[in-house]
Design a protein around this motif. Structure first.
Motif, short mmCIF file in Angstrom:
data_model
loop_
_atom_site.label_atom_id
_atom_site.label_comp_id
_atom_site.label_asym_id
_atom_site.label_seq_id
_atom_site.Cartn_x
_atom_site.Cartn_y
_atom_site.Cartn_z
N ASP A 117 0.83 -1.21 0.00
CA ASP A 117 0.00 0.00 0.00
C ASP A 117 0.87 1.26 0.00
OD1 ASP A 117 -2.39 -1.35 -0.09
OD2 ASP A 117 -2.66 -1.36 2.10
N ASP A 168 1.97 1.77 -3.53
CA ASP A 168 0.86 2.23 -4.35
C ASP A 168 0.51 3.69 -4.08
OD1 ASP A 168 0.71 -0.23 -5.54
OD2 ASP A 168 -1.00 -0.94 -4.33
N ILE A 189 -1.03 5.10 -7.44
CA ILE A 189 -2.03 4.11 -7.85
C ILE A 189 -3.22 4.15 -6.90
CG2 ILE A 189 -2.49 1.64 -8.05
CD1 ILE A 189 0.39 1.31 -9.04
N THR A 190 -2.93 4.24 -5.61
CA THR A 190 -3.97 4.25 -4.57
C THR A 190 -4.05 5.63 -3.95
OG1 THR A 190 -3.52 1.94 -4.08
CG2 THR A 190 -4.68 3.19 -2.40
N SER A 240 2.03 10.58 -0.27
CA SER A 240 1.43 10.83 -1.57
C SER A 240 1.93 12.14 -2.17
CB SER A 240 -0.10 10.87 -1.43
OG SER A 240 -0.69 11.19 -2.67
#
Length: 142
Positions: A64, A67, A72-73, A88
């Motif tokens: 996670d 990602d 992506i997430t 992020s």
């Protein structure tokens, strides 16, 4: 019993590990611009990115965290969110900035390496290349 006299010293003792490291750190200014930037500014940015990734890896899981880092997430879909949002933002802004800066330094150094010629030399070469070729020699080759 007499012991042998100690040999005379030929100079100062060799520098210790700390002095050698300090000298190496001071020598970083002799590096090319890209190497200096990578050691001074780039390493700090990459260290922050790595610390955020490791923190998120432990808190939300390594998959996670990866990602979220590459986008992506969404950080809104993982728990806890307080650590995913900085990761992020780092993946969205800081990582491309570091890659772009590194590419910019490399490209700039290559361009500057090719700009070492004087303008008159370049113009003379262009004039020489623009001249028509000499006529072929008429030789009796048979």
């Amino acid at each position: 019993m007499s012991s042998a006299p100690a040999p005379l010293s030929d100079g100062p003792p060799p520098p210790g590990r700390r002095q050698r490291l300090r000298a190496r750190w001071a020598d970083r200014h002799a590096l090319p611009r890209f190497g200096f930037w990578l050691l001074s500014r780039g390493a700090a940015v990459l260290a922050v990115c790595a610390a955020l990734y490791v923190l998120n890896g432990f808190l939300i899981g390594w998959g996670d965290a990866y990602d979220v880092l590459i986008g992506i997430t969404s950080p809104a879909t993982v728990r806890p969110q307080w650590c995913a949002w900085p990761l992020s933002l780092t993946g969205w802004a800081a990582v491309p900035a570091v890659i772009g800066a590194a590419a910019g330094y490399v490209i700039t150094e290559q361009i500057q390496a090719h700009h070492a010629r004087e303008l008159n030399d370049v113009l003379d070469e262009l004039r020489r290349l623009a001249e028509p070729p000499p006529p072929p020699s008429s030789g009796s080759g048979a």
